[in-house]
Design a protein around this motif. Sequence first.
Motif, short mmCIF file in Angstrom:
data_model
loop_
_atom_site.label_atom_id
_atom_site.label_comp_id
_atom_site.label_asym_id
_atom_site.label_seq_id
_atom_site.Cartn_x
_atom_site.Cartn_y
_atom_site.Cartn_z
N ARG A 113 47.66 33.21 31.26
CA ARG A 113 47.77 34.78 31.38
C ARG A 113 48.96 35.55 30.56
O ARG A 113 49.11 36.52 30.86
CB ARG A 113 47.56 35.11 33.01
N VAL A 151 53.32 34.52 40.09
CA VAL A 151 52.47 33.42 39.85
C VAL A 151 51.51 33.56 38.70
O VAL A 151 51.21 32.76 38.00
CB VAL A 151 51.49 33.17 41.47
N PHE A 158 35.39 47.44 39.59
CA PHE A 158 36.82 47.29 40.14
C PHE A 158 37.59 46.94 38.79
O PHE A 158 37.89 47.87 37.86
CB PHE A 158 37.13 46.25 41.24
N GLY A 185 42.62 36.13 47.07
CA GLY A 185 42.37 37.12 48.15
C GLY A 185 41.18 37.43 48.46
O GLY A 185 40.85 38.46 48.91
N THR A 240 39.68 39.89 51.12
CA THR A 240 38.98 41.12 50.66
C THR A 240 37.74 41.31 51.39
O THR A 240 37.30 42.27 51.92
CB THR A 240 38.58 41.07 49.09
#
Length: 419
Positions: free
Chosen positions: A68, A86, A292, A368, A372
Amino acid sequence: MAVRQTIPRAREFDSSLAFLREGYTFVSSRCDALGSDLFRTRIMMSPVVCMRGAEAAGRFYEGDRFTRKRAMPPHVLWLLQDQGSVQTLDAEEHRHRKRVFLRMLLDPEAIARLARTFRGELNRVVRSDGAHSALSVQDMMQEALARAAALWAGVPFAEEEAAARMRELAAMVENAGSIGPSNWGAILLRQRTERWGKGKIEDIRDGRLSIADDAPAAIIASHRDLGGELLPASIAAVELINILRPTLAVANFITFAALALHEHTRWVEIFREDGHDELRPFAQEVRRYYPFFPVVAGRVRKPFDWSGHHFAARDWVMLDLYGTNHDGRIWEEPGSFRPERFRDWSGDANTLIPQGGGFADTGHRCPGEEITLALIEEAVGFLTRDIRYSVPPQDLDFSLSSLPALPKSRFLMADIAPA
Ligand code: HEM
């Protein structure tokens, strides 16, 4: 080299404006028009390959193929990707840091504790604000989620700082997709949260703040890197923000859940008459159906070939999250809100990818998801069973070209009373 020319190219020379204009449908509309699950274009003048679908997600997430690092434009990175955190690590270093998150976020007891704390905060927000004429679900959820996350993490907001901290966290989520002054303002606000977080980490380490060893902030403060060193306090603070900010961001899904309940009222009846088993399918469909993040981006670490294209080291690639969640080859009637589809869902992690794809043990990144889902379920239970409200006239439209998308009115409720 020739093989790199085989995939189609988008019509525009540079797609930056088209991406901003079209938002969530940018990748899939071009895939449809070009008859291909991958195409080449340029964004901000840099060559990029865009791809969509379950197979593409499999390629993106398996085998540590992507990093990333340098994959997001700086204005998004500063608000969402948390430099030094992270997200910016790879391979063994990444797996080691990631364990901190998995320990905090996948423990069913910890998740239940967060959900209970959230319910308590929701009741408090409604008691203190409910008497007012109208309350927006988005604002109410952001406040309850931020307060609950901070309490749960072991760093509760002092009353005099709560409003500022909530505003800063909300600004990070709401301005990540914007360019210009509102984005710069959010970056400035973020620096205040980082200073606050660094102070909390130092207080925990120096014993000025005493919290349970298994509280997330304590786990982060005591984590040691592969060399056995504690994380620099500024990086630990960034990891603390990395759980507070996305927890507040769940408000967006909850606001859409309120919209879904308003538009599909039979689900309100189902939840009022128990319907406990239906909460998970409902929450999954909220995550699939409503927008989202439009895409995730990565740069190739380990070159590979797929679908007639050679992905060379450092190539920039975007995977279409929204388009894959709406892919008609995976989902029957993808444009209909139908929680039933998740009653006996196979759980293929490369088909439902609002929080990224990939299986937990082979490359999935967002830790998460369980949280969520639990928070959306808790909120749906609260909205359908704990309170009654009316929905005044308002503009509930949302645009697929604003990032992140949200109903324009943020879903106003009035006449709120205990059920
Ligand atoms: C609002 C719902 C959420 C959405 C839409 C979401 C989405 C995402 C996405 C798209 C990524 C990047 C995946 C990739 O690079 O492949 C990500 C990463 C991450 N998310 Fe979430 N997330 C959400 C909730 C949460 C929650 C509640 C937490 C923690 C409490 C969380 C913590 C993280 C962390 C730490 C990462 C970075 C993980 C890594 O790089 O290994 N997210 N999330």
